[in-house]
Design an enzyme around this catalytic site. Structure first.
Site, PDB file in Angstrom:
ATOM      1  N   ASP A 202       0.823  -1.206   0.000  1.00 15.83           N
ATOM      2  CA  ASP A 202       0.000   0.000   0.000  1.00 15.83           C
ATOM      3  C   ASP A 202       0.861   1.261   0.000  1.00 15.83           C
ATOM      4  O   ASP A 202       1.843   1.357   0.747  1.00 15.83           O
ATOM      5  CB  ASP A 202      -0.853  -0.027   1.281  1.00 15.83           C
ATOM      6  CG  ASP A 202      -1.852   1.101   1.349  1.00 15.83           C
ATOM      7  OD1 ASP A 202      -2.773   1.121   0.528  1.00 15.83           O
ATOM      8  OD2 ASP A 202      -1.706   1.984   2.224  1.00 15.83           O
ATOM      9  N   GLU A 266       1.506  -0.589  -5.140  1.00 16.79           N
ATOM     10  CA  GLU A 266       0.844   0.578  -5.743  1.00 16.79           C
ATOM     11  C   GLU A 266       1.893   1.452  -6.433  1.00 16.79           C
ATOM     12  O   GLU A 266       2.986   1.648  -5.901  1.00 16.79           O
ATOM     13  CB  GLU A 266       0.174   1.410  -4.653  1.00 16.79           C
ATOM     14  CG  GLU A 266      -1.208   0.942  -4.292  1.00 16.79           C
ATOM     15  CD  GLU A 266      -2.023   2.082  -3.695  1.00 16.79           C
ATOM     16  OE1 GLU A 266      -2.992   2.510  -4.322  1.00 16.79           O
ATOM     17  OE2 GLU A 266      -1.673   2.530  -2.591  1.00 16.79           O
TER      18      GLU A 266
HETATM   19  O1  ISL Z   1      -7.826   6.783  -3.089  1.00 20.30           O
HETATM   20  C1  ISL Z   1      -7.138   7.184  -4.009  1.00 20.30           C
HETATM   21  C2  ISL Z   1      -7.790   7.764  -5.167  1.00 20.30           C
HETATM   22  O2  ISL Z   1      -9.169   7.616  -5.061  1.00 20.30           O
HETATM   23  C3  ISL Z   1      -5.671   7.000  -4.051  1.00 20.30           C
HETATM   24  O3  ISL Z   1      -4.993   8.161  -4.351  1.00 20.30           O
HETATM   25  C4  ISL Z   1      -5.180   6.418  -2.735  1.00 20.30           C
HETATM   26  O4  ISL Z   1      -5.134   7.400  -1.781  1.00 20.30           O
HETATM   27  C5  ISL Z   1      -3.807   5.826  -2.916  1.00 20.30           C
HETATM   28  O5  ISL Z   1      -3.906   4.844  -3.894  1.00 20.30           O
HETATM   29  C6  ISL Z   1      -3.346   5.156  -1.626  1.00 20.30           C
HETATM   30  O6  ISL Z   1      -4.349   4.242  -1.279  1.00 20.30           O
HETATM   31  C7  ISL Z   1      -4.105   3.249  -0.357  1.00 20.30           C
HETATM   32  O7  ISL Z   1      -3.783   3.782   0.904  1.00 20.30           O
HETATM   33  C8  ISL Z   1      -4.791   4.565   1.533  1.00 20.30           C
HETATM   34  C9  ISL Z   1      -6.134   3.841   1.603  1.00 20.30           C
HETATM   35  O8  ISL Z   1      -7.136   4.728   2.019  1.00 20.30           O
HETATM   36  C10 ISL Z   1      -6.507   3.257   0.259  1.00 20.30           C
HETATM   37  O9  ISL Z   1      -7.702   2.537   0.369  1.00 20.30           O
HETATM   38  C11 ISL Z   1      -5.362   2.397  -0.180  1.00 20.30           C
HETATM   39  O10 ISL Z   1      -5.617   1.732  -1.369  1.00 20.30           O
HETATM   40  C12 ISL Z   1      -4.283   4.863   2.891  1.00 20.30           C
HETATM   41  O11 ISL Z   1      -3.879   3.660   3.482  1.00 20.30           O
END
Ligand code: ISL
Length: 532
Positions: A202, A266
């Site tokens: 993440d 990611e």
């Molecule tokens: O949510 C986003 C766009 O709609 C992304 O920019 C997101 O913030 C980014 O991909 C990081 O996301 C990940 O970490 C976040 C969490 O809220 C997301 O669900 C997760 O996929 C914080 O942990």
């Protein structure tokens, strides 16, 4: 050693948002036993790997992405023995299991943060990122939280601000501290020792930030009321720093100690930066998530350019990655329409590499409307009315047409999409032309057809405006993929007089039927996979 492994080369990964797949305990929230109940469904679909969004102990301020204990299961999802059971059952059925790894932040309820915030002298103080207020008491700099507002929150007890790139209840960890780094890498070992097959990492690009805490420049291209507060700033000092590669290398090094493992991380990056990630990390079983099918405008020309370049750059050395949706993005059927979602599925399943399917995509689920009273996501609460909230794409899986769509016996945590009476697994299983039937066929082809499974990607010129065509080729065998990204009929002429249908988007044409493509009308929203 790990390099004998093959599963990421021959798999389809199903992404489970655990709160929303299946509730076995009647509390309106999905859980591990619910997932276990559905393994046979996944097997039948053809899935051979699952990635589960976080199931660790959490106060759920960000629905699990705020971890309070990396080494335990939240009671909402079950107990550790339920997890042990799930992994065993999955493995017995030949399904790999990937966990979500959240390195950037913990929950403010994590014992580490409780200790760190207890005093400036606490040994864990430096496990998080702290800074003094400015002379006027305001935040140390202009950094913004992704969800909205300042990225700093004042801890009144110790009169210092802590950094939170996301929600204020998600304090950022300090990976520049070697004890913290070790503790976090040990978390990977804990789950690998339990037999997990890999991780989805993440928000890794947020892990390192400028140690001098310098301001970030304003983005000249954003508009008030259209873009979020976060997007008004260019994240030159808090995102994608060069140390991201070094932290990924450290994570990979641990994961690689275990056999048959895989990592996807990611990567909200442009094509060049994605390629650079592959090359600099250099482990075949690491993959940066490629969100291009989500983010690029849905135009055949734009996708062709991206895919051609991406496929060529990766060659046989690295595994391409394609994804149409996830728990942070509006569902594909909502973004491009349900007819084009079929074309997108055909594209994703006929390209080289590892596809990820977000739960419900296979039945054509679309976003649900969430009223103001139903909002759960902190992103929507802090940056309202910009279409950024993620509740619409997280609504419960639609299993059948009974009350609560067969997801639960109780009122679910998010409202079921009213289209569940027709868009559901049970009715689509009976319909040989449904989205589910299309997915089953595409998955089967992807796994078993040697050309789609292993063949080279051959770029072709556009046969017509907004129509994508490419070939897959293995030895003498060739498959042509022809996809109309438009809802209008296109006249095409390709030098194939007898192309044999393997699959069409609506599953109405008989497989084996011969098409003469030298003078052909490709209908709007129509797609073909053809043997030539
Ligand atoms: O949510 C986003 C766009 O709609 C992304 O920019 C997101 O913030 C980014 O991909 C990081 O996301 C990940 O970490 C976040 C969490 O809220 C997301 O669900 C997760 O996929 C914080 O942990």
């Amino acid at each position: 050693m790990a390099d004998g492994l093959k599963w990421p080369l021959s798999s389809i990964v199903y992404h489970i948002y655990p709160r929303s797949l299946k509730d076995s305990s009647s509390d309106g929230i999905g859980d591990l036993r619910g997932i276990e109940e559905k393994l046979d469904y996944l097997l039948e679909l053809g899935i051979n790997a699952i990635w589960i969004s976080p199931i660790y102990t959490s106060p759920m301020a960000d629905f699990g992405y705020d971890v309070a204990d990396y080494r335990d299961i939240d009671q909402m999802f079950g107990k550790m023995k339920d997890f042990d059971n799930l992994i065993k059952k999955a493995h017995d059925k030949g399904i790999k299991l990937m966990m979500d790894y959240v390195p950037n932040h913990t929950s403010s309820q994590h014992i580490w943060f409780k200790e760190a915030s207890s005093s400036k002298n606490n040994p864990k103080r430096d496990w998080y990122i702290w800074a003094d207020p400015k002379a006027d008491g305001s935040a140390p700099n202009n950094w913004k939280s992704v969800f909205g507002g300042s990225a700093w929150h004042l801890d009144s007890k110790t009169n210092q601000y802590y950094l939170h790139s996301f929600y204020k209840d998600q304090p950022d960890l300090n990976w520049r501290n070697s004890d913290l780094e070790k503790a976090m890498l040990d978390v990977l070992r804990f789950w690998l020792d339990k037999g997990v097959d890999g991780f989805r990492v993440d928000a890794v690009d947020w892990v390192y930030k400028d140690p001098l805490f310098r301001d970030e420049p304003r983005n000249p291209n954003t508009l008030e009321g259209k873009h979020s507060e976060y997007d008004h700033i260019l994240h030159t000092r808090t995102f994608g720093l060069k140390e991201t590669i070094s932290v990924m290398k450290k994570i990979v090094k641990v994961v690689k100690e275990y056999e048959n493992t895989f990592i996807v991380a990611e990567a909200h990056l442009d094509l060049q930066a994605i390629i650079e990630r592959y090359v600099s990390i250099g482990w075949r079983w690491y993959q940066p998530f490629n969100f291009s099918l989500i983010n690029l405008p849905w135009k055949a020309e734009i996708h062709k350019q991206y895919i051609d370049e991406y496929d060529k750059a990766l060659g046989d050395l690295y595994i391409p990655c394609y994804v149409l949706g996830n728990h942070d993005q509006h569902r594909v059927g909502t973004r491009i329409g349900v007819k084009q979602a079929r074309i997108a599925a055909m594209l994703q399943m006929t390209l080289r590499g590892l596809p990820f399917i977000y739960y419900g995509e296979e039945i054509g689920m679309t976003d649900n409307h969430i009223s103001a009273e139903q909002v759960q996501d902190p992103y929507e609460i802090l940056s309202p009315k910009l279409g950024l909230g993620r509740d619409p794409e997280r609504t419960p899986m639609q299993w059948d047409d009974s009350k609560y769509a067969g997801f639960s016996d109780s009122k679910p945590w998010l409202p079921i999409n009213p289209n569940y009476t027709s868009v559901n697994v049970k009715s689509e299983e009976k319909d040989d032309k449904s989205m589910l039937s299309l997915y089953k066929l595409l998955i089967k082809l992807k796994k078993t057809n040697p050309v789609l499974h292993e063949g080279k990607y051959i770029a072709l010129p556009h046969p017509a405006d907004n129509v994508l065509a490419f070939m897959r080729e293995k030895g003498e065998s060739k498959i042509l993929v022809l996809l109309n990204f438009d809802d209008k009929t296109k006249k095409i002429s390709l030098p194939f007089k007898s192309a044999k249908i393997i699959c069409d988007d609506t599953l109405t044409d008989k497989p084996g039927t011969i098409l003469d493509l030298t003078d052909f009308n490709l209908e709007g929203n129509e797609g073909y996979i053809l043997q030539i």
